[in-house]
Design a protein around this motif. Sequence first.
Motif, PDB file in Angstrom:
ATOM      1  N   PRO A 177      43.003  84.193  43.868  1.00  0.00           N
ATOM      2  CA  PRO A 177      41.734  84.375  43.156  1.00  0.00           C
ATOM      3  C   PRO A 177      40.852  85.443  43.799  1.00  0.00           C
ATOM      4  O   PRO A 177      40.076  86.108  43.089  1.00  0.00           O
ATOM      5  CB  PRO A 177      41.078  82.990  43.221  1.00  0.00           C
ATOM      6  N   TYR A 178      40.977  85.656  45.121  1.00  0.00           N
ATOM      7  CA  TYR A 178      40.189  86.697  45.767  1.00  0.00           C
ATOM      8  C   TYR A 178      40.599  88.082  45.270  1.00  0.00           C
ATOM      9  O   TYR A 178      39.743  88.920  44.927  1.00  0.00           O
ATOM     10  CB  TYR A 178      40.350  86.616  47.282  1.00  0.00           C
ATOM     11  N   ALA A 181      39.289  88.467  41.764  1.00  0.00           N
ATOM     12  CA  ALA A 181      37.834  88.664  41.709  1.00  0.00           C
ATOM     13  C   ALA A 181      37.446  90.040  42.228  1.00  0.00           C
ATOM     14  O   ALA A 181      36.544  90.697  41.677  1.00  0.00           O
ATOM     15  CB  ALA A 181      37.135  87.575  42.518  1.00  0.00           C
ATOM     16  N   ARG A 182      38.112  90.482  43.271  1.00  0.00           N
ATOM     17  CA  ARG A 182      37.764  91.792  43.833  1.00  0.00           C
ATOM     18  C   ARG A 182      38.191  92.924  42.889  1.00  0.00           C
ATOM     19  O   ARG A 182      37.432  93.896  42.708  1.00  0.00           O
ATOM     20  CB  ARG A 182      38.437  91.958  45.187  1.00  0.00           C
ATOM     21  N   THR A 184      38.441  92.841  39.703  1.00  0.00           N
ATOM     22  CA  THR A 184      37.677  92.832  38.449  1.00  0.00           C
ATOM     23  C   THR A 184      36.169  92.806  38.688  1.00  0.00           C
ATOM     24  O   THR A 184      35.400  92.548  37.768  1.00  0.00           O
ATOM     25  CB  THR A 184      38.096  91.627  37.581  1.00  0.00           C
ATOM     26  N   TRP A 186      33.863  90.903  40.527  1.00  0.00           N
ATOM     27  CA  TRP A 186      33.020  89.705  40.400  1.00  0.00           C
ATOM     28  C   TRP A 186      31.865  89.781  41.394  1.00  0.00           C
ATOM     29  O   TRP A 186      31.947  90.461  42.421  1.00  0.00           O
ATOM     30  CB  TRP A 186      33.845  88.451  40.646  1.00  0.00           C
ATOM     31  N   VAL A 189      31.524  88.854  45.857  1.00  0.00           N
ATOM     32  CA  VAL A 189      32.710  89.204  46.633  1.00  0.00           C
ATOM     33  C   VAL A 189      32.286  90.223  47.680  1.00  0.00           C
ATOM     34  O   VAL A 189      31.704  91.260  47.348  1.00  0.00           O
ATOM     35  CB  VAL A 189      33.820  89.786  45.737  1.00  0.00           C
ATOM     36  N   LEU A 284      31.248  80.952  35.772  1.00  0.00           N
ATOM     37  CA  LEU A 284      32.405  81.827  35.587  1.00  0.00           C
ATOM     38  C   LEU A 284      32.096  82.943  34.597  1.00  0.00           C
ATOM     39  O   LEU A 284      32.552  84.088  34.776  1.00  0.00           O
ATOM     40  CB  LEU A 284      33.611  81.011  35.129  1.00  0.00           C
ATOM     41  N   ARG A 287      30.457  85.577  36.324  1.00  0.00           N
ATOM     42  CA  ARG A 287      31.325  86.172  37.352  1.00  0.00           C
ATOM     43  C   ARG A 287      30.872  85.805  38.774  1.00  0.00           C
ATOM     44  O   ARG A 287      30.770  86.663  39.644  1.00  0.00           O
ATOM     45  CB  ARG A 287      31.395  87.696  37.180  1.00  0.00           C
ATOM     46  N   ALA A 289      31.860  84.482  42.034  1.00  0.00           N
ATOM     47  CA  ALA A 289      33.081  84.248  42.811  1.00  0.00           C
ATOM     48  C   ALA A 289      32.959  83.037  43.727  1.00  0.00           C
ATOM     49  O   ALA A 289      33.977  82.492  44.173  1.00  0.00           O
ATOM     50  CB  ALA A 289      33.416  85.491  43.634  1.00  0.00           C
ATOM     51  N   LEU A 292      34.504  80.550  41.464  1.00  0.00           N
ATOM     52  CA  LEU A 292      35.880  80.885  41.081  1.00  0.00           C
ATOM     53  C   LEU A 292      36.870  80.615  42.197  1.00  0.00           C
ATOM     54  O   LEU A 292      37.916  79.973  41.972  1.00  0.00           O
ATOM     55  CB  LEU A 292      35.965  82.363  40.670  1.00  0.00           C
TER      56      LEU A 292
END
Length: 557
Positions: A177-178, A181-182, A184, A186, A189, A284, A287, A289, A292
């Motif tokens: 998930p990191y 998230a990074r 895209t 989020w 992060v 979510l 966004r 994180a 998430l």
Amino acid sequence: MLFALIVIGAGIGLRDPWPADEPRFALSAQQMVESGDWLIPHRGHEIYADKPPAFMAMQAAAFELTRNWRIAFLLPSLLAALGTLLLVYDLARRLWDHRAGLYAGVALLCVFQFVYQAKRAQIDPMVTFFITLANYGLLRHFLLGPDWRAYWLGCFAAGLGVITKGVGVLALLMFLPYIFARSTHWNFVATTKGAAWHWAGGLVAFLAAIALWLVPLALAVSLHPASEYQAYLHDILFKQTAARYTDSWDHQQPPWYFLGVILSGWMPLWLTWFGTVPAWARALRARDARILLPLAWAVLVIVFFSVPAGKRDMYIMPALPMVALACAPYLAQIVERRWFRVLALVLLVALGGVLAGAGMHALSGHWKFANDLAEQRGFDGGGAALWALLIALGGWLLFCAIGFRLRRAALGLVAGLAGLWLLWGLWASPLLNDSSSARGLMRQAGAMIGPDAELALVAWKEQNLLLADRKVVEFGFVKPMHLQLAEAIRWQEQQPAARWVFVLADAMAPCIDPAKSRYVGHANRREWWLFRNDAVAEACRGGNVPAPRKEVDAEAE
């Protein structure tokens, strides 16, 4: 933390290890202390290859500090649970605020599965701590960083989780998930740019933790080329990890098994999900994180354990701290909502009514199940003390419902659960100990043969060897029962007047005559007997014990 110490620690020192797993680990720990071999665990004289030795070594270390096995065998679980609570509190505090941290810790402490496992001497609380420590380090780096020392600590803790129980590597799923998230973009992060060696240092830390055990083990195996050491190394590295996952051979359950575990074992945390799920959806969409990463990781863990056929309820326990963390920022508002207070009050009344009603029904003597249970357990007075405990548990929960009422139902739920665990630890532990641990059974066996007699075990369980009142002889644990009995008969024939054999009822026929044997008692759902040499059938003397029919058929096939 003081509150957690009292709730989880209540009952330590009042009981011995209970099956299924506790006696096995405590026996291995005891043998580590006695033999000085802390690297390869044993069960009797055989190597125990199902689990790495880290947890048993921690129990042995706890004994070296306390010199009391009743305290030592539970101490690692207690410390692991307290450490997990502290990590969840501190991470929520850093991600949001102090209040969110407190709610995260209290929410986790209220979960049935968390406290139940924390009060038992199993590996799962310890591996949950190491996985949570790994998540703590990774999330501090991914969300609050860059913090390379926290990142390296997280990877090192994941390695410690591996040598405690192979699933510690699951902590590294947090990378998935990191990375998402990074990539895209989020919110929250952290910018974690660093040289390649910074990231590679995580792999080094992870492998270094594993090497703390694996390197000495490899050296020991190379110095002891016996087949059982080679088999242990292969077993622990392959059969108990990849093979156990891909081809589970025990605890077969359907894919949806963990849904039932969550609905029962994760009570009352999941009651808050009527409020947290909409809040998670909003977070979510925004966004966030911070929601998430822990939530996606928990889902990945549950999915991972749902794939193989073999499942046990405690497998998904490491996901609990991250779920509590994801709930943390919303709990202060949720517990004030009327709908949650109604649910909390209903749970108090329902659980209290069921426990008190069951206790009163059992105490009346008209409940066949309760009567049979009391007879099997050997309770005095038909189990009146146990039924009184159920009434007390139910009465306390109902008292909390009446005292706190709807307006403070959330606080009443916390007080009710705390009282439940205190009563269980301080009342149930000594009450159930003799029948659950085999302490009473082995004390009875010792009294029946006298202090000077020698004793051997056949078809034994770990608690029999652990709690025997003298040094005993055993002929293996995994060895077939008829071969154990054959060796026991030959051992007994050397000094027939002084030697007794403690045997499982299922292992007696056709060689041991019950009429010439002595019945010891019922414990752990099994019948146990003692016999001397005169109870051995003539055809079986000299250890001429036939194999059971099913084994003969299997060999023929």
